[in-house]
Design a protein around this motif. Structure first.
Motif, short mmCIF file in Angstrom:
data_model
loop_
_atom_site.label_atom_id
_atom_site.label_comp_id
_atom_site.label_asym_id
_atom_site.label_seq_id
_atom_site.Cartn_x
_atom_site.Cartn_y
_atom_site.Cartn_z
N GLY A 177 0.94 -1.15 -0.02
CA GLY A 177 0.02 -0.01 -0.24
C GLY A 177 0.64 1.20 -0.21
O GLY A 177 2.10 1.15 0.36
N SER A 178 0.30 2.26 -0.35
CA SER A 178 0.88 3.54 -0.42
C SER A 178 0.05 4.79 -0.10
O SER A 178 -1.10 5.03 -0.55
CB SER A 178 1.73 3.73 -1.85
OG SER A 178 2.03 5.07 -2.02
N LEU A 179 0.69 5.77 0.90
CA LEU A 179 -0.39 6.96 1.00
C LEU A 179 0.26 8.08 0.14
O LEU A 179 -0.39 9.14 0.35
CB LEU A 179 -0.05 7.44 2.22
CG LEU A 179 -0.36 6.35 3.50
CD1 LEU A 179 0.09 6.70 4.92
CD2 LEU A 179 -1.62 5.93 3.33
N SER A 180 1.05 8.16 -0.93
CA SER A 180 1.64 8.97 -1.77
C SER A 180 0.54 9.67 -2.39
O SER A 180 0.63 11.01 -2.60
CB SER A 180 2.53 8.37 -2.93
OG SER A 180 1.92 7.58 -3.77
N MET A 181 -0.71 8.96 -3.12
CA MET A 181 -1.90 9.75 -3.78
C MET A 181 -2.35 10.57 -2.78
O MET A 181 -2.71 11.86 -3.15
CB MET A 181 -2.67 8.92 -4.72
CG MET A 181 -3.60 9.69 -5.31
SD MET A 181 -4.59 8.40 -6.37
CE MET A 181 -3.55 8.19 -7.64
N LEU A 182 -2.82 10.30 -1.56
CA LEU A 182 -3.57 11.14 -0.68
C LEU A 182 -2.75 12.29 -0.29
O LEU A 182 -3.30 13.39 -0.17
CB LEU A 182 -3.76 10.17 0.50
CG LEU A 182 -4.92 9.13 0.41
CD1 LEU A 182 -5.13 8.41 1.66
CD2 LEU A 182 -6.13 9.86 0.00
N GLU A 183 -1.28 11.94 0.13
CA GLU A 183 -0.26 13.18 0.54
C GLU A 183 -0.43 14.20 -0.73
O GLU A 183 -0.59 15.47 -0.51
CB GLU A 183 1.02 12.54 0.54
CG GLU A 183 1.13 11.75 2.09
CD GLU A 183 2.24 10.85 2.04
OE1 GLU A 183 2.79 10.52 3.17
OE2 GLU A 183 3.20 10.90 0.88
N LYS A 184 -0.21 13.82 -2.03
CA LYS A 184 -0.31 14.70 -2.99
C LYS A 184 -1.75 15.36 -3.01
O LYS A 184 -1.87 16.63 -3.34
CB LYS A 184 -0.08 14.08 -4.37
CG LYS A 184 1.25 13.64 -4.56
CD LYS A 184 1.61 12.78 -5.82
CE LYS A 184 3.06 12.22 -6.06
NZ LYS A 184 3.08 11.62 -7.56
N PHE A 185 -2.85 14.69 -2.90
CA PHE A 185 -4.08 15.20 -3.00
C PHE A 185 -4.33 16.37 -2.04
O PHE A 185 -4.78 17.63 -2.27
CB PHE A 185 -5.11 14.16 -2.57
CG PHE A 185 -6.43 14.61 -2.59
CD1 PHE A 185 -7.20 15.19 -3.63
CD2 PHE A 185 -7.43 14.81 -1.48
CE1 PHE A 185 -8.56 15.60 -3.69
CE2 PHE A 185 -8.75 15.15 -1.27
CZ PHE A 185 -9.18 15.75 -2.56
N PHE A 186 -3.69 16.36 -0.80
CA PHE A 186 -3.68 17.40 0.48
C PHE A 186 -2.99 18.41 0.15
O PHE A 186 -3.01 19.79 0.66
CB PHE A 186 -3.89 16.71 1.68
CG PHE A 186 -5.17 16.01 2.29
CD1 PHE A 186 -6.10 16.66 2.47
CD2 PHE A 186 -5.02 14.45 2.13
CE1 PHE A 186 -7.33 15.83 2.82
CE2 PHE A 186 -6.03 13.85 2.61
CZ PHE A 186 -7.28 14.63 2.87
N CYS A 187 -2.10 18.39 -0.88
CA CYS A 187 -1.10 19.29 -1.25
C CYS A 187 -1.70 19.96 -2.53
O CYS A 187 -0.96 20.94 -3.08
CB CYS A 187 0.21 18.79 -1.57
SG CYS A 187 1.06 18.39 -0.05
N LYS A 188 -3.06 19.52 -3.03
CA LYS A 188 -3.54 20.24 -4.35
C LYS A 188 -2.75 19.72 -5.49
O LYS A 188 -2.93 20.62 -6.42
CB LYS A 188 -3.91 21.47 -3.90
CG LYS A 188 -4.46 21.97 -2.81
CD LYS A 188 -4.79 23.36 -2.59
CE LYS A 188 -5.30 23.62 -1.28
NZ LYS A 188 -5.45 25.11 -0.86
N ASP A 189 -2.14 18.64 -5.53
CA ASP A 189 -1.42 18.38 -6.69
C ASP A 189 -2.42 18.28 -7.83
O ASP A 189 -3.12 17.29 -7.86
CB ASP A 189 -0.38 17.18 -6.50
CG ASP A 189 0.33 16.87 -7.68
OD1 ASP A 189 -0.01 16.90 -8.69
OD2 ASP A 189 1.56 16.22 -7.36
N LYS A 190 -2.12 18.93 -8.93
CA LYS A 190 -3.07 18.67 -10.06
C LYS A 190 -3.08 17.44 -11.01
O LYS A 190 -3.98 17.08 -11.24
CB LYS A 190 -2.88 19.89 -11.24
CG LYS A 190 -3.19 21.10 -10.47
CD LYS A 190 -3.20 22.36 -11.64
CE LYS A 190 -3.53 23.83 -11.01
NZ LYS A 190 -3.11 24.74 -11.87
N SER A 191 -2.10 16.57 -10.63
CA SER A 191 -1.74 15.39 -11.33
C SER A 191 -2.91 14.34 -10.39
O SER A 191 -3.44 13.46 -11.17
CB SER A 191 -0.59 14.74 -11.20
OG SER A 191 -0.29 14.61 -9.92
N VAL A 192 -3.28 14.54 -9.27
CA VAL A 192 -4.31 13.55 -8.58
C VAL A 192 -5.42 14.28 -8.19
O VAL A 192 -6.37 13.53 -7.56
CB VAL A 192 -3.60 12.92 -7.47
CG1 VAL A 192 -2.40 12.30 -7.71
CG2 VAL A 192 -3.07 13.95 -6.27
#
Length: 218
Positions: A177-192
Motif C-alpha cells: 500500500g501507498s499513501l503517496s496519492m493522498l499526500e499529493k491530494f492534500f497538497c492540491k497536486d493537479k496530477s491527482v
C-alpha cells in the motif's frame, strides 16, 4: 477552515498524514457505494451544507457515477482523480491500470474493506451505466468466483490475519500500500486532484489519465 468529506475506507490513512486540528472531517460508510444515486444526493447535500468552509476535500472516485455533476456554490471543492479507492490505496492510477492489464480485474481487499459487498456495489454501478437488464448479465460474469484476490498491505496489525483468512479460499496477491496519492491530494497536486470552482461541475471521463474534468454548471 477546511472540510473533509470522505468514504470511511480512507479514515485511517487520512489521519496518518494530516494535522486533524486543521480540518473538520466526516466519513461515510463504505456500504453507501451500493446505491450510487443516493450517495450522489447525499454528497451534494453535504457539500451544500459546508459552504461556510474555505475549502472542501471530497475523497471519492467516480464510484458508479456518484460524483457526476457535483458542484460547490462558494467553497473551493477538490476531488480525487481516480476511478475508485483501489487506485488511491496503490498510490497511483498508473499502477492500478498496469495491475489490471497484467493480471485481470479481480476483487480486492485491505484492512478497511474486508467486510464490504463489492458484488452489490458493481451491480448498481452497471445499472447506472448500462441499464438493469445488461447489469444482470454483466454481474453474472463478474460475480463468478475467482481464484485470485488482491490485498493492499499497509503492514498494520490486522493485515497478516486478513491475508491468512483470504488465503483459505483464494490465492492472494499481496500489494504494498501507498499513501503517496493522498499526500499529493492534500497538497492540491493537479496530477491527482481536480479543483471545482463556482459555476462549474464535475464530468466523469472514464479514461486513464484525466479521469474527471470540470464543465460549466448550467
Amino acid at each position: 477552515m477546511k472540510k473533509i468529506i470522505s468514504c470511511k475506507i480512507y479514515e485511517q490513512s487520512i489521519k496518518k498524514i494530516i494535522n486533524e486540528i486543521d480540518y473538520d472531517m466526516e466519513f461515510l460508510e463504505i456500504g453507501m457505494h451500493n446505491e450510487p444515486s443516493k450517495l450522489k444526493a447525499r454528497l451534494q447535500s453535504m457539500i451544500n451544507d459546508c459552504q461556510h468552509y474555505d475549502e472542501i476535500f471530497l475523497l471519492y472516485g467516480i464510484c458508479g457515477n456518484s460524483i457526476e455533476g457535483l458542484y460547490s456554490e462558494k467553497s473551493r471543492l477538490y476531488v480525487l482523480r481516480v476511478h475508485d479507492c483501489f487506485a488511491t490505496m496503490l498510490g497511483s492510477n498508473k499502477r492500478y491500470f498496469d495491475l489490471v492489464r497484467d493480471n485481470g480485474n479481480y476483487s480486492w481487499r485491505c484492512e478497511s474493506n474486508m467486510n464490504t459487498n463489492y458484488l452489490s456495489d458493481k451491480y448498481n454501478e452497471f445499472c447506472d451505466l448500462y441499464g438493469e437488464e445488461n447489469a444482470e448479465y454483466l454481474i453474472s460474469i463478474y460475480g463468478k468466483k475467482t481464484d485470485l484476490v488482491y490485498y493492499v498491505d499497509f503492514k498494520s496489525e490486522n493485515d497478516e490475519k486478513n491475508i491468512s483468512s483470504l488465503a483459505e479460499e483464494s490465492r492472494v496477491l499481496i500489494l504494498e500500500g501507498s499513501l503517496s496519492m493522498l499526500e499529493k491530494f492534500f497538497c492540491k497536486d493537479k496530477s491527482v486532484s481536480l479543483q471545482i470552482n463556482k459555476n462549474e461541475k464535475i464530468e466523469c471521463l472514464y479514461d486513464e489519465t484525466e479521469i474527471i474534468k470540470t464543465v460549466p454548471k448550467e
